[in-house]
Design an enzyme around this catalytic site. Structure first.
Site, mmCIF file in Angstrom:
data_model
loop_
_atom_site.group_PDB
_atom_site.id
_atom_site.type_symbol
_atom_site.label_atom_id
_atom_site.label_comp_id
_atom_site.label_asym_id
_atom_site.label_seq_id
_atom_site.Cartn_x
_atom_site.Cartn_y
_atom_site.Cartn_z
ATOM 1 N N GLU A 1 0.899 -1.174 0.000
ATOM 2 C CA GLU A 1 0.000 0.000 0.000
ATOM 3 C C GLU A 1 0.921 1.203 0.000
ATOM 4 O O GLU A 1 1.569 1.504 0.991
ATOM 5 C CB GLU A 1 -0.915 -0.041 1.230
ATOM 6 C CG GLU A 1 -2.069 0.954 1.178
ATOM 7 C CD GLU A 1 -1.614 2.362 1.523
ATOM 8 O OE1 GLU A 1 -1.756 3.251 0.651
ATOM 9 O OE2 GLU A 1 -1.127 2.582 2.627
ATOM 10 N N CYS B 1 -2.651 8.791 2.920
ATOM 11 C CA CYS B 1 -2.748 8.430 1.508
ATOM 12 C C CYS B 1 -4.153 8.658 0.964
ATOM 13 O O CYS B 1 -4.333 8.780 -0.244
ATOM 14 C CB CYS B 1 -2.322 6.986 1.288
ATOM 15 S SG CYS B 1 -3.288 5.780 2.203
#
Length: 208
Positions: free
Chosen positions: A49, A83
């Site tokens: 990720e 993010c």
């Protein structure tokens, strides 16, 4: 340097590795463990990720007050250091011509007060560290066609406190459209249709 082998990943006592961090670091990790793998989809032990470029699509039918709050919270909560930060808003059609919406957005962002967490008047904390090269570019350099609606200001010598910034007229395919900066910056794009806005949102290389 980071060195993990595919032999280590194949160890029966290891369920897998889930990496969260920068794209270059994950690419380095993948180069260590994935060089001999023919198809990453069949190899679930390594999951990455590595950031994101999240958007808000501002449709003309949206409630202006709800939209304004979503833009501010999406872009500037955690100083944009997550993010899933909504670092871009795409105004669709008539939404991009609403002076009321732009004025409300600017007025609201101007009320944010960057500062240390121990100061009770702080509404936006400082950065975790001095800006990286990418974030510093996002805070200080415009791309062709862009202008500052609200220019970020460096507020301390260490470079960890910045006022929030708003970049206007971000162009499809431009540097800011494609790159995650991980800081308190909101970019504005203008699409003619919802279909065009969705295409821009999906054209970043990130999965958010």
């Amino acid at each position: 340097g980071l060195e993990v082998s595919d032999v280590a990943l194949a160890h029966p006592d290891l369920a897998g590795i889930h990496f969260t961090g920068s794209t270059p670091t994950f690419q380095h990790l993948w180069s260590q463990v994935g060089a001999n793998l023919s198809d990453y989809r069949t190899y679930p032990r390594l999951v990455g990720e590595t950031g994101g470029k999240d958007f808000i699509l501002a449709h003309p039918s949206a409630d202006p007050d709800v939209l304004r709050t979503a833009m501010i919270r999406g872009a500037f909560e955690f100083q944009g250091q997550k993010c899933s930060a909504a670092s871009l808003v795409i105004f669709v059609g008539a939404a991009g011509k609403s002076e009321r919406l732009r004025t409300q957005l600017l007025d609201a962002v101007k009320t944010l007060k960057p500062g240390p967490g121990f100061d009770i008047t702080t509404t936006m904390n400082g950065l975790a560290e001095e800006p990286s090269e990418k974030l510093l570019r996002g805070l200080t350099q415009l791309e062709p066609g862009e202008k500052w609606l609200l220019k970020p200001e460096k507020l301390n010598q260490e470079g960890t406190l910045w006022s929030p910034g708003i970049r206007d007229n971000v162009q499809p395919g431009s540097w800011y459209h494609k790159n995650e900066c991980f800081g308190p910056i909101l970019g504005i794009m203008y699409a003619d249709t919802l279909e065009e806005a969705i295409a821009w949102q999906n054209d970043t290389g990130y999965g958010l």
